[in-house]
Design an enzyme around this catalytic site. Sequence first.
Site, PDB file in Angstrom:
ATOM      1  N   VAL A  16       0.809  -1.220   0.000  1.00  0.00           N
ATOM      2  CA  VAL A  16       0.000   0.000   0.000  1.00  0.00           C
ATOM      3  C   VAL A  16       0.843   1.271   0.000  1.00  0.00           C
ATOM      4  CG1 VAL A  16      -1.990  -1.090   1.100  1.00  0.00           C
ATOM      5  CG2 VAL A  16      -0.221  -0.017   2.519  1.00  0.00           C
ATOM      6  N   GLY A  17       2.154   1.129   0.148  1.00  0.00           N
ATOM      7  CA  GLY A  17       3.016   2.311   0.139  1.00  0.00           C
ATOM      8  C   GLY A  17       3.663   2.632   1.474  1.00  0.00           C
ATOM      9  N   LYS A  40      13.131  -1.738  10.613  1.00  0.00           N
ATOM     10  CA  LYS A  40      12.131  -2.674  10.087  1.00  0.00           C
ATOM     11  C   LYS A  40      12.343  -4.007  10.800  1.00  0.00           C
ATOM     12  CE  LYS A  40      10.013  -4.405   5.848  1.00  0.00           C
ATOM     13  NZ  LYS A  40       8.732  -3.695   5.859  1.00  0.00           N
ATOM     14  N   GLU A 111       8.803   0.456  10.370  1.00  0.00           N
ATOM     15  CA  GLU A 111       7.932   0.010   9.276  1.00  0.00           C
ATOM     16  C   GLU A 111       7.527  -1.442   9.495  1.00  0.00           C
ATOM     17  OE1 GLU A 111       7.820  -0.919   4.502  1.00  0.00           O
ATOM     18  OE2 GLU A 111       9.578   0.110   5.328  1.00  0.00           O
ATOM     19  N   GLY A 112       6.240  -1.691   9.532  1.00  0.00           N
ATOM     20  CA  GLY A 112       5.748  -3.040   9.726  1.00  0.00           C
ATOM     21  C   GLY A 112       5.809  -3.874   8.462  1.00  0.00           C
ATOM     22  N   ALA A 113       5.396  -5.120   8.600  1.00  0.00           N
ATOM     23  CA  ALA A 113       5.334  -6.064   7.477  1.00  0.00           C
ATOM     24  C   ALA A 113       3.868  -6.351   7.199  1.00  0.00           C
ATOM     25  CB  ALA A 113       6.072  -7.354   7.817  1.00  0.00           C
ATOM     26  N   GLY A 172      -1.144   6.007   0.348  1.00  0.00           N
ATOM     27  CA  GLY A 172       0.228   5.694  -0.017  1.00  0.00           C
ATOM     28  C   GLY A 172       0.552   5.735  -1.492  1.00  0.00           C
ATOM     29  N   SER A 173      -0.458   5.826  -2.340  1.00  0.00           N
ATOM     30  CA  SER A 173      -0.192   5.806  -3.781  1.00  0.00           C
ATOM     31  C   SER A 173      -1.344   6.475  -4.526  1.00  0.00           C
ATOM     32  CB  SER A 173       0.001   4.359  -4.256  1.00  0.00           C
ATOM     33  OG  SER A 173       0.332   4.315  -5.618  1.00  0.00           O
ATOM     34  N   GLU A 202       1.665   8.118  -6.830  1.00  0.00           N
ATOM     35  CA  GLU A 202       1.992   6.719  -7.091  1.00  0.00           C
ATOM     36  C   GLU A 202       3.369   6.539  -7.714  1.00  0.00           C
ATOM     37  OE1 GLU A 202      -0.960   5.090  -9.668  1.00  0.00           O
ATOM     38  OE2 GLU A 202      -0.536   6.458 -11.321  1.00  0.00           O
TER      39      GLU A 202
END
Length: 225
Positions: A16-17, A40, A111-113, A172-173, A202
């Site tokens: 999702v960005g 991360k 930043e998650g996964a 996110g985009s 995007e």
Amino acid sequence: MSLSPFILVTGTDTGVGKTMTTAALAAVLHGMGRSVAVYKPCQSGAADGDSDAAEIVRLAGALTAEAGVVLQQPLAPVAAAAIDGTPLSALAAHAGRIRELAEAHDHVLVEGAGGLLVELDSNGGTLADLGSLLAAAFVLVARPGLGTLNHTVLTLEALSRRGLDVLGVVLGSWPVSPDAVHHSNRQVLGTLRVPLLGALPEQASELSPADFRTGAAAWLNGLPA
């Protein structure tokens, strides 16, 4: 709302960005004169040469960026670790490293996964659980297209039920040529109980680092100081 030293970037889904949003957040914070580290917990898909940390550094500029566990398969962490034969660090270990980074930086962006409740360790620990350990604030990255309203509200509900703070939502985009669905969703997301912090184009990853850094403040113009 003042910015937490710990800002966790999660998404309504994968792709999702989140990485672009993390890079843009880092660039904006640098522009405010803040020192930033990026962490991360689990980096998947390393066999393809992908490195979210390296991409963030390329776009946002020189900063501390690292991954806790690097996995070869482009799968969720538990599945990727099982195939790789790589042990996953416990959530407490990630929290400890993030606190260490915070000792030398104003903010640590995590930043998650995938989405909020993807498991990051073998004990079922998620990014939501990590946020609880750190008393962190979340930024939620969402898609602008069809289906995003349900996914966004569900994730916000999960965060609220856990008593976790949310700085706001980022698209996110954002497409070059948005249609009626995109505009409608953006309008509705702007009426939620948390702020709509902005939208990233995007093609953001295709910009030069200089243009990315210049654009970041305009894209995230709802971010509090």
